[in-house]
Design a protein around this motif. Structure first.
Motif, PDB file in Angstrom:
ATOM      1  N   PHE A 186      -1.503   9.722   2.279  1.00  0.00           N
ATOM      2  CA  PHE A 186      -2.260   9.364   3.136  1.00  0.00           C
ATOM      3  C   PHE A 186      -1.717   9.883   4.722  1.00  0.00           C
ATOM      4  N   ALA A 187      -2.840   9.882   5.476  1.00  0.00           N
ATOM      5  CA  ALA A 187      -2.654  10.339   6.714  1.00  0.00           C
ATOM      6  C   ALA A 187      -3.690   9.604   7.862  1.00  0.00           C
ATOM      7  N   GLY A 188      -3.258   9.311   8.931  1.00  0.00           N
ATOM      8  CA  GLY A 188      -3.910   8.754   9.886  1.00  0.00           C
ATOM      9  C   GLY A 188      -4.337   7.180   9.598  1.00  0.00           C
ATOM     10  N   ILE A 189      -3.401   6.452   9.020  1.00  0.00           N
ATOM     11  CA  ILE A 189      -3.410   5.155   8.804  1.00  0.00           C
ATOM     12  C   ILE A 189      -2.155   4.785   8.573  1.00  0.00           C
ATOM     13  N   GLY A 190      -1.750   3.502   9.157  1.00  0.00           N
ATOM     14  CA  GLY A 190      -0.532   2.805   9.125  1.00  0.00           C
ATOM     15  C   GLY A 190      -0.338   1.837   7.707  1.00  0.00           C
ATOM     16  N   GLU A 191       0.827   1.538   7.609  1.00  0.00           N
ATOM     17  CA  GLU A 191       1.212   0.925   6.267  1.00  0.00           C
ATOM     18  C   GLU A 191       0.631  -0.308   6.288  1.00  0.00           C
ATOM     19  N   SER A 192       0.583  -1.151   7.271  1.00  0.00           N
ATOM     20  CA  SER A 192      -0.084  -2.491   7.233  1.00  0.00           C
ATOM     21  C   SER A 192      -1.524  -2.300   7.024  1.00  0.00           C
ATOM     22  N   LEU A 193      -2.549  -1.636   7.830  1.00  0.00           N
ATOM     23  CA  LEU A 193      -3.724  -1.395   7.664  1.00  0.00           C
ATOM     24  C   LEU A 193      -4.169  -0.988   6.051  1.00  0.00           C
ATOM     25  N   LEU A 194      -3.410   0.023   5.454  1.00  0.00           N
ATOM     26  CA  LEU A 194      -3.397   0.395   4.211  1.00  0.00           C
ATOM     27  C   LEU A 194      -3.389  -0.750   3.010  1.00  0.00           C
ATOM     28  N   GLU A 195      -2.048  -1.309   3.278  1.00  0.00           N
ATOM     29  CA  GLU A 195      -2.128  -2.601   2.525  1.00  0.00           C
ATOM     30  C   GLU A 195      -3.165  -3.669   2.511  1.00  0.00           C
ATOM     31  N   ASP A 196      -3.833  -3.974   3.914  1.00  0.00           N
ATOM     32  CA  ASP A 196      -4.871  -4.812   3.985  1.00  0.00           C
ATOM     33  C   ASP A 196      -6.100  -4.300   3.551  1.00  0.00           C
ATOM     34  N   LYS A 197      -6.441  -3.164   3.388  1.00  0.00           N
ATOM     35  CA  LYS A 197      -7.559  -2.349   2.766  1.00  0.00           C
ATOM     36  C   LYS A 197      -7.557  -2.672   1.118  1.00  0.00           C
ATOM     37  N   LEU A 198      -6.089  -2.601   0.613  1.00  0.00           N
ATOM     38  CA  LEU A 198      -6.072  -2.411  -1.018  1.00  0.00           C
ATOM     39  C   LEU A 198      -5.388  -3.886  -1.516  1.00  0.00           C
ATOM     40  N   LEU A 199      -5.322  -4.750  -0.781  1.00  0.00           N
ATOM     41  CA  LEU A 199      -4.653  -6.161  -0.887  1.00  0.00           C
ATOM     42  C   LEU A 199      -5.066  -6.751  -2.256  1.00  0.00           C
ATOM     43  N   ASP A 200      -6.327  -6.722  -2.503  1.00  0.00           N
ATOM     44  CA  ASP A 200      -6.832  -7.384  -3.516  1.00  0.00           C
ATOM     45  C   ASP A 200      -6.453  -6.475  -4.743  1.00  0.00           C
ATOM     46  N   LEU A 201      -6.485  -5.297  -4.829  1.00  0.00           N
ATOM     47  CA  LEU A 201      -6.096  -4.528  -6.000  1.00  0.00           C
ATOM     48  C   LEU A 201      -4.620  -4.694  -6.318  1.00  0.00           C
ATOM     49  N   ALA A 214       6.286   3.718   2.612  1.00  0.00           N
ATOM     50  CA  ALA A 214       6.050   4.014   3.920  1.00  0.00           C
ATOM     51  C   ALA A 214       7.477   4.746   4.167  1.00  0.00           C
ATOM     52  N   LYS A 215       7.130   5.732   5.116  1.00  0.00           N
ATOM     53  CA  LYS A 215       8.333   6.323   6.234  1.00  0.00           C
ATOM     54  C   LYS A 215       7.731   6.800   7.393  1.00  0.00           C
ATOM     55  N   GLU A 216       8.497   7.066   8.313  1.00  0.00           N
ATOM     56  CA  GLU A 216       7.987   7.655   9.680  1.00  0.00           C
ATOM     57  C   GLU A 216       7.020   8.538   9.836  1.00  0.00           C
ATOM     58  N   GLY A 217       5.650   8.133   9.971  1.00  0.00           N
ATOM     59  CA  GLY A 217       4.444   8.744  10.306  1.00  0.00           C
ATOM     60  C   GLY A 217       3.979   9.065   8.933  1.00  0.00           C
ATOM     61  N   GLU A 218       4.001   8.473   7.733  1.00  0.00           N
ATOM     62  CA  GLU A 218       3.438   8.931   6.633  1.00  0.00           C
ATOM     63  C   GLU A 218       3.521   7.629   5.541  1.00  0.00           C
ATOM     64  N   VAL A 219       2.472   7.521   5.005  1.00  0.00           N
ATOM     65  CA  VAL A 219       2.110   6.454   4.022  1.00  0.00           C
ATOM     66  C   VAL A 219       1.883   7.238   2.652  1.00  0.00           C
ATOM     67  N   SER A 220       2.402   6.344   1.346  1.00  0.00           N
ATOM     68  CA  SER A 220       1.934   6.748   0.229  1.00  0.00           C
ATOM     69  C   SER A 220       1.800   5.660  -0.764  1.00  0.00           C
ATOM     70  N   VAL A 221       1.049   6.020  -1.870  1.00  0.00           N
ATOM     71  CA  VAL A 221       0.732   5.085  -3.074  1.00  0.00           C
ATOM     72  C   VAL A 221       1.155   5.570  -4.087  1.00  0.00           C
ATOM     73  N   ARG A 222       1.987   5.025  -4.883  1.00  0.00           N
ATOM     74  CA  ARG A 222       2.234   5.574  -6.439  1.00  0.00           C
ATOM     75  C   ARG A 222       1.632   4.724  -7.247  1.00  0.00           C
ATOM     76  N   VAL A 398       8.237   8.450  18.120  1.00  0.00           N
ATOM     77  CA  VAL A 398       7.114   8.945  19.232  1.00  0.00           C
ATOM     78  C   VAL A 398       7.049  10.453  18.685  1.00  0.00           C
ATOM     79  N   ARG A 399       8.053  11.312  18.740  1.00  0.00           N
ATOM     80  CA  ARG A 399       7.913  12.563  18.428  1.00  0.00           C
ATOM     81  C   ARG A 399       7.237  12.770  17.030  1.00  0.00           C
ATOM     82  N   VAL A 400       7.755  12.120  16.066  1.00  0.00           N
ATOM     83  CA  VAL A 400       7.429  12.337  14.769  1.00  0.00           C
ATOM     84  C   VAL A 400       5.901  12.037  14.539  1.00  0.00           C
ATOM     85  N   ARG A 401       5.581  10.624  15.179  1.00  0.00           N
ATOM     86  CA  ARG A 401       4.049  10.372  14.986  1.00  0.00           C
ATOM     87  C   ARG A 401       3.164  11.215  15.733  1.00  0.00           C
TER      88      ARG A 401
END
Length: 417
Positions: A186-201, A214-222, A398-401
């Motif tokens: 994923f790009a352009g979305i933070g870990e908290s918002l992503l989890e909120d969107k997928l919380l029921d799943l 999640a790591k700096e500037g990047e979110v993934s779902v396995r 700040v630089r990475v994000r």
């Protein structure tokens, strides 16, 4: 099955190094369908190490121990495990030959304590060390499975991946169906918002399982599933991916484990498009991320690190009236980000030009707060876009994000074509 990871080393307890081995192993074990309920860190002490092994054996089926298998007297992991299992230690001939060849090839005398790196436990399967000298150990006893791995990550990771993982699949996971996984990036979305969107799943997950990372500037779902065949697994994984894609359109850039810059290099190379960049506060991080990708030479023409106002004016022809003076917006501004993106694209003749200018911190600059960043995106024949970012975190964050956000904006532009 349940696993416990025991990281051995007083330096871990003192905070001198990070326990990245446990992070890696937990992720890999989860992908294999093995639950990690406990992680333990113990110092180089025989008694405490034996106690940690005994306690872990009571609550886990699989024990993975990392560290403490080097040549010195405080490397006690194999000694402690052998004592707990009631087995003897002996020198493995193949491992000893590897140790001796290492010293001969370098013209160095081998000290006697280096023999310890070839020690194995009676009845075990030795795990060859392809990137170091200390041999690993895999052994089963009383329905429990024990793996001993080196401490240095550059030795531990390949040993686990090439030696320990197949051993576990053969000996500990014989009744389990294979695990199949897919990594959504994923790009352009933070870990908290992503989890909120997928919380029921996530809360209702059973098969496939959903694990955010999640790591700096990047979110993934396995996504992981057990299935009798790859075709059956693909059907389940595709159905779950489609549900997630429906909820988060414009954010999934790949369904394999790759950084967004790799996806951009692939797209632009395939289309014959070119890119250039002008960086201020990121100091070349954007260009480094692109050029770290094999094949980037097909699409990246070059760029400028223009940290000072003088270099912005001299190299990229940014008007002084934008940079200095009472009425000037200053180097950290929409106007300068736009000028940098336009000019680098024009000077290099690229199809796209990117720019970054801002305050990485820790303090303010030009009366503007740390974390204020402007990123520009210029494209041949189209109006240049500038995006204002207000980022938290330390200077490196700040630089990475900033870089990841700009790459996300470029990716969005590319997929809209």
């Amino acid at each position: 099955m349940k696993a416990e990871i025991i990281a051995v080393g007083t330096e871990l307890l003192l905070g001198q190094i990070l326990n990245t081995n446990a992070q890696y192993l937990s992720r890999e074990l989860a992908a294999m369908g093995i639950d990690v309920y406990f992680q333990t860190v113990v110092g180089d002490n025989m008694g405490r190490l034996q106690h940690a092994i005994e306690l872990a054996s009571e609550r886990a089926d699989i024990l993975l121990l990392t560290g403490g298998i080097g040549p010195t007297q405080d490397d006690l992991t194999k000694d402690a495990l052998a004592a707990v299992l009631g087995r003897e230690l002996h020198i493995d001939a193949a491992a000893m030959e590897q140790v001796e060849e290492f010293f001969v090839s370098r013209g160095r005398d081998m000290t006697e304590n280096n023999r310890r790196q070839a020690l194995v436990i009676e009845g075990c399967t030795p795990l060859p060390n392809e990137t170091g000298l200390a041999v690993g150990v895999a052994i089963a006893q009383d329905g429990k499975f024990y793996i001993v791995l080196p401490g240095p990550p550059k030795e531990m990771k390949p040993m686990f991946d090439r030696q320990a993982k197949p051993w576990l699949q053969q000996h500990a996971l014989t009744d389990e169906m294979p695990i199949y996984s897919r990594m959504l990036k994923f790009a352009g979305i933070g870990e908290s918002l992503l989890e909120d969107k997928l919380l029921d799943l996530i809360q209702a997950q059973s098969d496939p399982t959903i694990a955010p990372y999640a790591k700096e500037g990047e979110v993934s779902v396995r996504l992981s599933t057990k299935a009798a065949s790859e075709a059956e697994a693909e059907k389940k994984l595709e159905a779950m991916e489609a549900k997630i894609q429906e909820r988060l359109p414009g954010h999934i850039y790949a369904n394999t484990d790759m950084p967004i810059e790799q996806k951009i290099v692939e797209i632009m190379s395939e289309r014959g498009l070119t890119l250039s960049a002008a960086e201020s506060c990121t100091g070349g991080l954007l260009m480094e991320s692109i050029t770290a990708i094999p094949g980037s030479s097909a699409m990246f023409l070059g760029g400028f690190v223009c940290y000072s106002n003088e270099m912005k004016e001299k190299l990229l022809r940014v008007p002084r009236s934008l940079l200095e003076g009472e009425q000037a917006p200053g180097a950290v501004s929409r106007e300068v980000a736009e000028a940098l993106a336009d000019q680098v694209r024009t000077i290099t003749g690229s199809d796209f030009g990117l720019s970054v200018t801002g305050v990485a911190g820790p303090g303010d600059s030009e009366g503007k707060p740390a974390g204020l960043v402007y990123v520009g995106l210029a494209e041949r024949g189209k109006d240049t876009e500038v995006f204002e970012l207000r980022l938290g975190g330390n200077r490196e964050s700040v630089r990475v994000r900033s870089v990841k956000t700009l790459l996300y904006r470029l990716w969005l532009r590319l997929i809209s074509k």
